[in-house]
Every structure is written in C-alpha cells, then in structure tokens.
Design an enzyme around this catalytic site. Structure first.
Site, mmCIF file in Angstrom:
data_model
loop_
_atom_site.group_PDB
_atom_site.id
_atom_site.type_symbol
_atom_site.label_atom_id
_atom_site.label_comp_id
_atom_site.label_asym_id
_atom_site.label_seq_id
_atom_site.Cartn_x
_atom_site.Cartn_y
_atom_site.Cartn_z
ATOM 1 N N ALA A 30 39.111 23.278 -0.216
ATOM 2 C CA ALA A 30 40.198 22.939 0.714
ATOM 3 C C ALA A 30 39.675 22.897 2.149
ATOM 4 C CB ALA A 30 41.328 23.964 0.591
ATOM 5 N N ASN A 87 33.752 24.059 9.337
ATOM 6 C CA ASN A 87 35.097 23.504 9.109
ATOM 7 C C ASN A 87 35.998 23.637 10.330
ATOM 8 O OD1 ASN A 87 34.474 22.753 6.524
ATOM 9 N ND2 ASN A 87 35.533 24.434 5.528
ATOM 10 N N ASN A 98 28.574 7.976 -2.057
ATOM 11 C CA ASN A 98 27.660 8.240 -0.954
ATOM 12 C C ASN A 98 28.263 7.737 0.348
ATOM 13 O OD1 ASN A 98 25.370 8.200 0.815
ATOM 14 N ND2 ASN A 98 24.050 8.227 -0.992
ATOM 15 N N ARG A 132 4.550 6.616 12.858
ATOM 16 C CA ARG A 132 3.414 5.776 13.241
ATOM 17 C C ARG A 132 3.765 4.305 13.411
ATOM 18 N NH1 ARG A 132 1.382 8.721 8.979
ATOM 19 N NH2 ARG A 132 1.164 6.893 7.632
ATOM 20 N N ASN A 179 27.251 18.271 -2.420
ATOM 21 C CA ASN A 179 25.813 18.051 -2.244
ATOM 22 C C ASN A 179 25.129 19.367 -1.895
ATOM 23 O OD1 ASN A 179 25.669 15.184 -2.554
ATOM 24 N ND2 ASN A 179 26.646 14.953 -0.562
ATOM 25 N N ASP A 213 31.916 12.337 10.158
ATOM 26 C CA ASP A 213 31.596 11.727 8.876
ATOM 27 C C ASP A 213 31.975 12.612 7.708
ATOM 28 O OD1 ASP A 213 30.383 9.556 7.327
ATOM 29 O OD2 ASP A 213 28.851 11.030 6.821
ATOM 30 N N ASP A 214 31.863 13.943 7.865
ATOM 31 C CA ASP A 214 32.212 14.851 6.770
ATOM 32 C C ASP A 214 33.695 14.788 6.442
ATOM 33 O OD1 ASP A 214 29.536 16.096 6.593
ATOM 34 O OD2 ASP A 214 30.024 16.799 8.597
ATOM 35 N N GLU A 256 28.453 15.678 12.808
ATOM 36 C CA GLU A 256 27.872 15.842 11.481
ATOM 37 C C GLU A 256 27.590 17.321 11.196
ATOM 38 O OE1 GLU A 256 26.957 14.351 7.916
ATOM 39 O OE2 GLU A 256 27.427 13.044 9.601
ATOM 40 N N ASP A 257 28.123 17.810 10.092
ATOM 41 C CA ASP A 257 27.797 19.142 9.560
ATOM 42 C C ASP A 257 28.097 20.279 10.534
ATOM 43 O OD1 ASP A 257 27.117 17.927 7.240
ATOM 44 O OD2 ASP A 257 24.982 18.304 7.346
ATOM 45 N N ARG A 295 26.762 23.953 9.105
ATOM 46 C CA ARG A 295 27.133 23.746 7.695
ATOM 47 C C ARG A 295 26.364 22.540 7.165
ATOM 48 N NH1 ARG A 295 29.707 20.930 4.360
ATOM 49 N NH2 ARG A 295 30.237 19.374 5.934
ATOM 50 N N GLU A 342 36.964 20.701 5.098
ATOM 51 C CA GLU A 342 37.075 19.448 5.848
ATOM 52 C C GLU A 342 36.986 18.222 4.952
ATOM 53 O OE1 GLU A 342 33.400 18.790 8.416
ATOM 54 O OE2 GLU A 342 33.113 20.859 7.822
ATOM 55 N N ALA A 343 36.121 18.246 3.929
ATOM 56 C CA ALA A 343 36.006 17.082 3.048
ATOM 57 C C ALA A 343 37.293 16.884 2.251
ATOM 58 C CB ALA A 343 34.819 17.262 2.101
ATOM 59 N N TYR A 383 17.811 10.926 2.625
ATOM 60 C CA TYR A 383 19.193 11.395 2.752
ATOM 61 C C TYR A 383 19.395 12.427 1.651
ATOM 62 C CZ TYR A 383 24.255 10.758 3.662
ATOM 63 O OH TYR A 383 25.572 10.932 3.987
ATOM 64 N N LYS A 392 20.630 10.332 8.943
ATOM 65 C CA LYS A 392 21.809 9.471 9.082
ATOM 66 C C LYS A 392 21.464 8.207 9.868
ATOM 67 C CE LYS A 392 25.389 11.848 7.339
ATOM 68 N NZ LYS A 392 26.459 11.359 6.470
ATOM 69 N N ARG A 395 0.830 -1.203 0.000
ATOM 70 C CA ARG A 395 0.000 0.000 0.000
ATOM 71 C C ARG A 395 0.867 1.256 0.000
ATOM 72 N NH1 ARG A 395 -2.792 -0.794 4.424
ATOM 73 N NH2 ARG A 395 -4.762 -1.427 3.442
#
Length: 583
Positions: free
Chosen positions: A314, A261, A467, A93, A422, A280-281, A257-258, A167, A316-317, A114, A185, A69
């Site tokens: 340049a 920097n 990802n 629910r 992203n 994670d970043d 997370e986020d 961020r 954190e990622a 996500y 996440k 459904r």
C-alpha cells in the site's frame, strides 16, 4: 568469420550523409572525452588534423566492427555484474558506441543497465567505482547548490533524474550508492526515446543514510551520518529545484526516483504545479501497470469497470496504480466513489480497513473500506474479496504463495497476476509458478524479467515485463518537445492507453501483455507522438507554433549513434581572385 560479419552488418542501412561536428579539443583530450572519442574509427585525415596520428594503432575500423567486438565480448561473460561493469566502461570511453551496443541488444542488456542488475551494482557501488557520473549534492552544500550545478559541463540540460537513495528498488536505503539508478534511467531516455545524452543530468542528493552496514563500511562514498530528516532536508530540495530551473529554464523535466514513500508523495504534491516534474515510482509504475490491465481486458473480455483489484502493498507504487485505475474507470462513466470501492489493499499490517489499529496516511484513505470479515492473511483476503486481479508491489518477495495462485485460478477463468516488485528475487512469484498453478490460464506480468515458460503439454508462454521503461522515455520526450510546464496524471493515462494499444492479438495469445522489449524504441516514439498530440489538444503545451506533422516533428529530433566527422568544412570561393588587377 569476416564474410559472416559483412553479411550480418549489411542488414543495417548505411548513412549517406555524414554529419560534421566542430570540436576545439585536439590530441589526447579528444580521445579521453567519451562524447568525441571514436576509438579506432577516426579516419586517417582526422588523426592527422586532430593531432592523434600515432596515438592509435594504424588500422581504421568501422563502428560496425567495433560493435561486433563488444557484443562478442559480452556473450562470453556470464556474471551480470561483470557485464554491467564492462558496459559502463564502454560508456565512459565512447558514448556513441555504448548506445549502439545497448540499442542493438536492448532486450538482453536492459536487465543489465536497469533492473535487476542495476540494483546489485548499487549495492556494490563502492567496490566497482571507476569514474564518477552525474552530480553529487550533499546536505553540507546548502546555500551553494547553484554553484555546484555550474560545475556541470553541459549548459543545455533538458532532463534531470534525481534520487536521495532512501528506497532503491526493493533494496532499501543505499544512500549515495543510489547514483546507479538515475544513471541507468537516463541511459534509457537515450536508448529508448533518442533523447540526446548531453541533455540528461543524473543527480544524487546525499543527506546521509540509515543503513548501518554502509555507515561502518570504509569504502562507502557518502556522508557518514544518519539520514537528515529535519527542515534542512526540505530546504535543500527546495534549493535544488529552484537552482535547476534558474540555470536550465522552467521547462526542464525533473524526475524523482526512489525517494521514501512519505517524501515521494509529499514532493509530488508540493512541486507538480510549480515545476515540470513527475515521480516514476508513482506515476510511471501506475501507467505501465494500467497498460497491462487494459491489455488483459482484451484477453478476458471484461471491461475495466468490472475489475476488482487487490494489491499486496500500500505504498507509492500501489497508490499510484490505484489512482490511475480509478481515473480509467471514471473515463468510462463510473463515479469516483464507486471506482474506489473496487480496489483493496493489503500491507504488512493487514487489509486496509476502517478501525484497524494502524492508522492510514492521507494518500491511503480513499482506499480504506469497511471490513469484509475476519481477514488474517493475504489468502483470506483473496478468498473473501474475490479479486479478478492481484498486483504485488510490496517489495517483500514470494508472498503470492501456491495457495494464493491456486485460489485466483479457482475464482477466475483468466486470473490476472502481476508480480511487480523488483529486483527478481523480490518478485511475489515466478512466471513458472503463475502459469503452472493456473494451467496456463493466468495473465501474468512481472517487474523484472522472467524466461518463457513451457508447460507439460508443450504450450509456451512469454511473460510480460511491466517495465517502466515502456513509459518514462516516451513521456519525457513528448514533454520536452512540447514544452509542458506541469505534467498532469491524464498524460500518464494517455500513455497507458497508447502502450496497451501497441500489443497485438498474436502477442496476447503468446502470454504477452506488453510489446517485445526489442521494439521499445518504436514503442517509445509512437507514445511520444500520441502524448504530443494530446498535450497540444488540451492546451498543455508551451512550445509554439504547434507542429502540424507531429509524427515527423518527433522523429526528426531523435538522436542516433552514427559518428560525426571532425574534418573541417572546406569549400571554394568561386570567381574570387587574389591577384592584383592589371590595366
């Protein structure tokens, strides 16, 4: 229709043993609790015993029919935000049904729960708010964080995802609206790695926001103040970390997370040797990007030590990826200094070189090199440095211009082009641009999903999505199960290698650098097994005795979506008589 439905669902193996669960709740509260609610799947006996008979229509449905459904309703929706609201409504629910729907449609629904749709949901958080999820801790709560944690109904939390909302993806400072990120996440902790949802806690730290639009919005739900950047902010984070381990134990995983920097790197350095934590970043993004490079290495036949990588961005990622690439190069025998020379970075102020007016921070300095010449644009940097790979993590969008992509195609037989920013509209280029402008020769990956690309000659390429969900659920499961207290970067190096190994030669020929998302549960479990093996071998695990069959150990813990039975456990007392004995 029903016959087709039976045929479809007959493919799902039935469960021969129904788990029994005890619940103190009865009546309407039982149905309002998403953890115990089964909707119309309560049996007649359960309805009568639990005091809910008559509170539901008389029909008893299977979870299969319920899933069909909701899947059918989702297919009728075209607006991603509408799908997000609908899915989150299911979660509010009926938790097991939500995860069943999510897991069976993971490839289509991950972009909803996500990135990229979760970013849109965060910007609209005040408009779509229905029911609060997670814990909200503000700067005004200093000195009382532990009492707030005590208000959380679950007493056995194993994983916490926390953000301060500064961020959010490529969208900037969203303040308390960033709660959508830890919620999303942790959905993937469960859907991808089978971590029990009641063991997961999403948290947002509200210290204000510098987003003027939100500060003027009457629907904004956070503090109406500029972001606190004083010592009080650091004291609040310290108190939060101490409160978590005091309540849930030193082995509790805390994922950052986020964060902005500066704070992201600061807190990683500050806490990584004291708590079980990762960012994670920085580290998750690094592992998934390195996995893509390692998979691409198989396609191009060039060892990782001979790659020259140019980053757009340049922060954190970029720095997380760069440092993990250096570790991978060092593992194959290259000296650290030589490995760093193969990595260049270009940010909003230009190429990271010695003597430029903008001073580099402490984390950037290992990748600051002598100037290679007059570089006025990213295209100049490509033509001068001649990279084998360009990796975009600037969050600015569309900066891999047609000229940049063509230059990469001229310089390399198989150029590696990773547009990882992203959400989708922030990607440095599209998959179609990358494949078309390199005549299908490039190895492409993006942070957000792109559809398959068909070239004019009929060739079809399926772009890989770099990802982070390929990494953090499996790593988290392994860390929780093995009792790791401090997560080394070598864990993420091991995770990257494991992910790259799971890409088949057939998938590489299709243009994939990652396994299909539809297989992410198996990918995550295999990664967890490998990481568990690694941490025990390196003496990093604290849960003993060490399991001999680590594959069986990991898989035995995986949570599934089948409903529990709430019927009482009835049995006989054989041979017992309650009649008095007569002589």
């Amino acid at each position: 229709m029903l016959s087709r439905l039976r045929t479809t669902w007959s493919l799902r193996p039935s469960v021969s043993i129904c788990r029994r669960a005890h619940t103190k709740e009865k009546g309407k509260p039982l149905m309002l609790n998403p953890r115990t609610n089964k909707g119309m799947a309560f049996s007649l006996e359960e309805r009568q015993i639990l005091g809910i008979h008559g509170l539901l229509p008389p029909k008893v449905e299977t979870q299969n029919l319920q899933t069909w459904r909701f899947q059918n309703n989702l297919k009728k929706m075209t607006d991603p935000l509408q799908k997000y609201i609908y899915l989150m409504g299911i979660q509010e629910r009926n938790e097991r049904l939500f995860y069943r729907v999510l897991m069976e449609g993971i490839e289509e629904l991950m972009p909803i729960v996500y990135t990229p749709t979760v970013g849109l949901a965060c910007t609209q958080y005040g408009n779509i708010f229905r029911r609060p999820k997670g814990l909200f801790i503000s700067i005004l709560d200093r000195g009382h964080v532990r009492s707030i944690l005590d208000n959380w109904p679950e007493t056995n939390v194993s994983a916490v995802v926390v953000t301060d909302g500064e961020r959010i993806l490529g969208l900037g400072d969203l303040g308390v609206y960033g709660m959508g990120i830890p919620v999303g996440k942790l959905c993937l902790y469960t859907a991808c790695a089978g971590i029990r949802p009641e063991k997961c806690l999403p948290v947002v730290i509200d210290v204000g926001t510098d987003n003027e639009t939100l500060l003027k919005d009457p629907l904004y739900m956070g503090l109406y103040q500029k972001r606190d950047r004083s010592q009080a902010y650091d004291d609040l984070i310290d108190e939060f970390m101490e409160a978590v381990v005091d309540k849930y134990g030193h082995g509790t995983l805390i994922q950052f997370e986020d964060f902005g920097n500066h704070n992201a790197f600061r807190f990683l350095r500050k806490y990584r040797e004291k708590y079980c934590t990762f960012n994670d970043d920085i580290q998750g993004t690094a592992a998934v990007a390195l996995a893509g490079l390692l998979a691409a290495r198989r396609a191009v036949g060039i060892p990782i030590t001979e790659q020259r990588v140019l980053f757009l961005g340049a922060g954190e990622a970029a720095l997380g990826i760069a440092n993990l690439i250096v570790m991978a190069m060092m593992e194959t025998g290259l000296a650290q200094a030589e490995a760093r020379k193969k990595i260049w970075m270009y940010d909003k102020d230009g190429l990271l070189v010695k003597g430029r007016p903008q001073e580099s921070d402490i984390d950037q300095k290992p990748f600051v090199h002598d100037s290679p010449g007059n570089i006025e644009s990213f295209l100049d940097a490509v033509n001068t440095i001649k990279p084998t790979a360009i990796i975009g993590v600037a969050g600015a969008g569309h900066l891999f211009t047609h000229d940049v992509i063509k230059a990469m195609g001229t310089l390399n037989e198989r150029p590696i082009i990773f547009a990882l920013s992203n959400p989708t509209n922030k990607a440095e280029c599209t998959a179609e641009e990358a494949y078309t402008l390199t005549d299908g020769r490039c190895l492409f990956a993006s942070g957000s999903p792109f559809s398959p690309v068909t070239l004019s000659d009929g060739r079809v390429f399926t772009p890989g999505q770099g990802n982070n969900s390929y990494i953090f659920p499996g790593v988290a499961l392994a860390v929780i199960l093995s009792g790791v207290r401090h997560i080394s970067d070598t864990v993420f190096l091991e995770a990257a290698k494991t992910l790259a190994e799971q890409v088949t030669d057939k998938e590489l020929k299709e243009g994939r650098l990652y396994p299909p998302l539809s297989n992410i549960r198996e990918v995550s479990l295999q990664m967890a097994v490998k990481v568990v093996e690694y941490v025990y071998a390196k003496g990093m695990a604290f849960h003993y005795p060490e399991p001999m069959d680590k594959n069986g150990f990991v898989r035995a813990t995986v949570w599934n979506t089948d409903y529990d039975s709430f019927l009482p456990d009835t049995y006989d007392w054989p041979g017992v008589s309650f009649s008095p004995k007569t002589s």
